[in-house]
Design a protein around this motif. Sequence first.
Motif, PDB file in Angstrom:
ATOM      1  N   ASP A 677       0.864  -1.182   0.000  1.00  0.00           N
ATOM      2  CA  ASP A 677       0.000   0.000   0.000  1.00  0.00           C
ATOM      3  C   ASP A 677       0.899   1.230   0.000  1.00  0.00           C
ATOM      4  O   ASP A 677       2.132   1.117   0.013  1.00  0.00           O
ATOM      5  CB  ASP A 677      -0.959  -0.005   1.188  1.00  0.00           C
ATOM      6  CG  ASP A 677      -0.257   0.008   2.540  1.00  0.00           C
ATOM      7  OD1 ASP A 677       0.981   0.205   2.578  1.00  0.00           O
ATOM      8  OD2 ASP A 677      -0.936  -0.166   3.564  1.00  0.00           O
ATOM      9  N   PHE A 678       0.298   2.410  -0.018  1.00  0.00           N
ATOM     10  CA  PHE A 678       1.129   3.606  -0.150  1.00  0.00           C
ATOM     11  C   PHE A 678       2.022   3.811   1.063  1.00  0.00           C
ATOM     12  O   PHE A 678       3.178   4.233   0.925  1.00  0.00           O
ATOM     13  CB  PHE A 678       0.270   4.851  -0.369  1.00  0.00           C
ATOM     14  CG  PHE A 678       1.087   6.121  -0.424  1.00  0.00           C
ATOM     15  CD1 PHE A 678       1.949   6.348  -1.486  1.00  0.00           C
ATOM     16  CD2 PHE A 678       1.020   7.060   0.594  1.00  0.00           C
ATOM     17  CE1 PHE A 678       2.725   7.497  -1.539  1.00  0.00           C
ATOM     18  CE2 PHE A 678       1.788   8.212   0.548  1.00  0.00           C
ATOM     19  CZ  PHE A 678       2.642   8.432  -0.524  1.00  0.00           C
ATOM     20  N   SER A 679       1.512   3.513   2.240  1.00  0.00           N
ATOM     21  CA  SER A 679       2.301   3.693   3.452  1.00  0.00           C
ATOM     22  C   SER A 679       3.580   2.858   3.400  1.00  0.00           C
ATOM     23  O   SER A 679       4.672   3.331   3.731  1.00  0.00           O
ATOM     24  CB  SER A 679       1.463   3.318   4.679  1.00  0.00           C
ATOM     25  OG  SER A 679       2.209   3.451   5.854  1.00  0.00           O
ATOM     26  N   LEU A 680       3.452   1.609   2.968  1.00  0.00           N
ATOM     27  CA  LEU A 680       4.621   0.744   2.834  1.00  0.00           C
ATOM     28  C   LEU A 680       5.522   1.241   1.710  1.00  0.00           C
ATOM     29  O   LEU A 680       6.760   1.225   1.829  1.00  0.00           O
ATOM     30  CB  LEU A 680       4.176  -0.692   2.572  1.00  0.00           C
ATOM     31  CG  LEU A 680       5.298  -1.722   2.370  1.00  0.00           C
ATOM     32  CD1 LEU A 680       6.234  -1.755   3.561  1.00  0.00           C
ATOM     33  CD2 LEU A 680       4.704  -3.104   2.102  1.00  0.00           C
ATOM     34  N   TYR A 681       4.910   1.691   0.608  1.00  0.00           N
ATOM     35  CA  TYR A 681       5.714   2.170  -0.520  1.00  0.00           C
ATOM     36  C   TYR A 681       6.583   3.368  -0.116  1.00  0.00           C
ATOM     37  O   TYR A 681       7.733   3.473  -0.561  1.00  0.00           O
ATOM     38  CB  TYR A 681       4.809   2.558  -1.693  1.00  0.00           C
ATOM     39  CG  TYR A 681       5.583   3.047  -2.898  1.00  0.00           C
ATOM     40  CD1 TYR A 681       6.410   2.184  -3.617  1.00  0.00           C
ATOM     41  CD2 TYR A 681       5.506   4.378  -3.308  1.00  0.00           C
ATOM     42  CE1 TYR A 681       7.137   2.623  -4.713  1.00  0.00           C
ATOM     43  CE2 TYR A 681       6.227   4.829  -4.409  1.00  0.00           C
ATOM     44  CZ  TYR A 681       7.046   3.953  -5.099  1.00  0.00           C
ATOM     45  OH  TYR A 681       7.772   4.401  -6.187  1.00  0.00           O
ATOM     46  N   GLU A 682       6.057   4.250   0.725  1.00  0.00           N
ATOM     47  CA  GLU A 682       6.866   5.379   1.201  1.00  0.00           C
ATOM     48  C   GLU A 682       8.138   4.891   1.881  1.00  0.00           C
ATOM     49  O   GLU A 682       9.229   5.442   1.666  1.00  0.00           O
ATOM     50  CB  GLU A 682       6.049   6.238   2.175  1.00  0.00           C
ATOM     51  CG  GLU A 682       5.159   7.269   1.529  1.00  0.00           C
ATOM     52  CD  GLU A 682       4.589   8.239   2.539  1.00  0.00           C
ATOM     53  OE1 GLU A 682       4.756   9.455   2.368  1.00  0.00           O
ATOM     54  OE2 GLU A 682       3.958   7.776   3.507  1.00  0.00           O
ATOM     55  N   TYR A 683       7.998   3.861   2.721  1.00  0.00           N
ATOM     56  CA  TYR A 683       9.168   3.318   3.407  1.00  0.00           C
ATOM     57  C   TYR A 683      10.109   2.621   2.426  1.00  0.00           C
ATOM     58  O   TYR A 683      11.335   2.685   2.560  1.00  0.00           O
ATOM     59  CB  TYR A 683       8.734   2.339   4.497  1.00  0.00           C
ATOM     60  CG  TYR A 683       8.581   2.971   5.862  1.00  0.00           C
ATOM     61  CD1 TYR A 683       9.697   3.421   6.572  1.00  0.00           C
ATOM     62  CD2 TYR A 683       7.334   3.106   6.453  1.00  0.00           C
ATOM     63  CE1 TYR A 683       9.567   3.995   7.818  1.00  0.00           C
ATOM     64  CE2 TYR A 683       7.186   3.687   7.707  1.00  0.00           C
ATOM     65  CZ  TYR A 683       8.307   4.127   8.390  1.00  0.00           C
ATOM     66  OH  TYR A 683       8.177   4.706   9.623  1.00  0.00           O
ATOM     67  N   ILE A 684       9.520   1.938   1.447  1.00  0.00           N
ATOM     68  CA  ILE A 684      10.347   1.251   0.448  1.00  0.00           C
ATOM     69  C   ILE A 684      11.237   2.254  -0.284  1.00  0.00           C
ATOM     70  O   ILE A 684      12.429   2.002  -0.508  1.00  0.00           O
ATOM     71  CB  ILE A 684       9.448   0.472  -0.540  1.00  0.00           C
ATOM     72  CG1 ILE A 684       8.881  -0.775   0.146  1.00  0.00           C
ATOM     73  CG2 ILE A 684      10.215   0.091  -1.810  1.00  0.00           C
ATOM     74  CD1 ILE A 684       7.814  -1.488  -0.651  1.00  0.00           C
TER      75      ILE A 684
END
Length: 746
Positions: A677-684
């Motif tokens: 999701d976007f939240s995880l993508y930010e961390y990625i």
Amino acid sequence: MSNHCFSFLEDSYPEICNEAKYCEKHLVEGNYTDSIMRAGKAAEFITRYICEFNHQYSIVSSSQKDKLEILGYKGIINDDIYKRLNHIRKIRNLAVHHSLSDLEGNADALHANLYMVCVYFYQKYRDSNFIPEEYDGPIMEPILKFEEPPKESVEEGTSVEMPSGTLDDYPFEKYDNSYLLNELSKLKDSSKEAVEDDNLSEFKEYLHIDRSIQESFLKALNKVVDFNDSHLIMLCGSVGDGKSHLIANLKKKNPDLFNQFSIHYDATESFDPEKNAIDTLASVLKPFNDININNSTEKLILAINLGVLNNFLESDYADEEYTKLKSIIEEANIFESDEVSDNIYGNKVSFVTFSDYNMFELNDDENSNYTSSKYISSLFNKITQNEDNNPFYAAYLKDKESGYINPIIYNYEMLMDEEVQKTIIDYLIKIFIKFRKIISTRDLLNFIYEIIVPPEFLKSEDLDNINDFMDYSLPNLLFGSPERSDLLKLCNELDPTLYRNESLDKFIIDLNINEDTEKILNRYFDLTRFNYLEEYREYLVNFRTFNNSDKEKIINVLIRSAVFYGKSVIKNDFNDKVYLNYLKYLYAYNTQSHKDYKDLFTEIKEAIFNWKGTFKKNMICIDTLDSFKVFKNLKLKPIPDKFERPLLDGLYLGNRFKTDIKVYFEVESTKVPLNVDFSLYEYIIKLYNGFKPNQSDKEDLIILDEFINNLLNEDQDKDLFIVTLDNNKEFFFEYTDFGTFEFKRG
């Protein structure tokens, strides 16, 4: 001296204090429903804290009812506090469904109960020596508010030129001397117009917008209306998403079809004191129990929240009396999130679900930020368009004609601007994507009210200061009012004033040192569209003469306005490149254009190795000891997710798609999945760019950590590489066919 009963909470528990304060504020001003809602919210905050303080983390996300029952059963809260909190919960739920005959009496009782609960909570968890004031009712003084002023009828003899059309007999009325305010007040989530039942009022009919789920609903009804056998149509979704409105629209537009079905709306509470929601549901579904399902001729529309349906499936009723129905529901997989949900038209049960019907569409146009929303745009137009049948616009004209001056007039005019609407829609979509916030139609209507109407009432004659217009301008109401609703709280987290970059700093410096303020504004803003300019002009021209506090206020409103009216030199600085890139990938994923999101796999792979640590290509750290690190070879093969069914027009049904991306990496012929999701993508992306996570970050990224561990568990390569920490010497332990390690240096 304290100005409300709950001031003692302010320093230690500000969020509880804020809700309790507004509970009291609304109570003394006569806004009883709002007061009850705030009491309920404060009680939920208190319950959550009690769970956390007592390490009951497993129930923090449970319903308020379940939390209270478990806390009471375990003796964490005493019987008196359980009863008070449960009373607040029940009364709030009844108020939501507008089933309270004595709003004032119940609001008074909830205020008293909330005070007792807050005192108990503060003494037990903060200060056992705290001595509270003896409760004697609210102490806050009422002030004039927009919410509950007495209505005024249209003055006799008033002559205002009106658009010709269907509003000739419309009953225009005033709130606080404003026709427009009266119409806008109907959008509030506490107004009687916000209540959905199976009667579509003229006002609701005007606001109705066709949605694709409406076609699916009608299709389900028409397929079974002439059957002789029983049939259950489950209209599934979440609170406020429009289930009741669909049924009301059916009754209004297709009465013959409507009359062929029985209707039941589920509720979190049963109004029969002897039955809870599940008992009531079991009674309503009796024609579809194991004994009757093949013999009944009942045709029933059940509008039900998925959470309630899930609770029913886990009940004894489902295991003992409704095993056939339970089997049908489970086979429908309506709770599964891996695939876009289907509407299912079965022999005995049909499912029409709001799941995966989004309020917006995806596209591949970078200039539109890869998104649009026909639904939200249509809703904005319903309220602002210059059309003969628009009561909002007609009320606005009446206010203008009468010389009414108030920020709501300027805010309404600002919302008429299509570019402003598009910007607000972009923010709403970002809130949905970034925070996974489910936004219902009810939320949207209340949101429109809150970004036009200030929280406190100001009479026109008191509006003699620029601060009044700045504080209550649409940009400030949108980004600077986190206390008003959950949606505005999330808007506040995207506040443009939180950004700082070279262009913004240059704008602020130019504003401070240049005597020709208007020249600076022309450089950064499209002033032809900036409708607040006339109100601001005198103050902006004299910007340098203001004190620092007023300067900061003006700068903040200008920065917030820049996202609407700024030229590219300043507006582009607010573009979130990571977010836009995610939307681009999301469109490619949903249209199965694998090559257009292949870079995502590269970003994830790099993030994996940066998360654990690496020293050569495909070498990942699996352990760190005092003087050395242990690495192993990990080869990952990216595998795109392939949907089982063909796509339609690029996307399933225009606005029906997944809002996260499932990827696979293959290790030793095993595919390991990861939902991004976007939240995880930010961390990625942070990890991809070299970010080193601390312990707190790692706790937030348990999903990624588990994914990496799953990859390592599937890898069968047992060869190990050792690197010393003091001098970076390398050692190789090769796993032999005899189950031993062979040591090699370098």
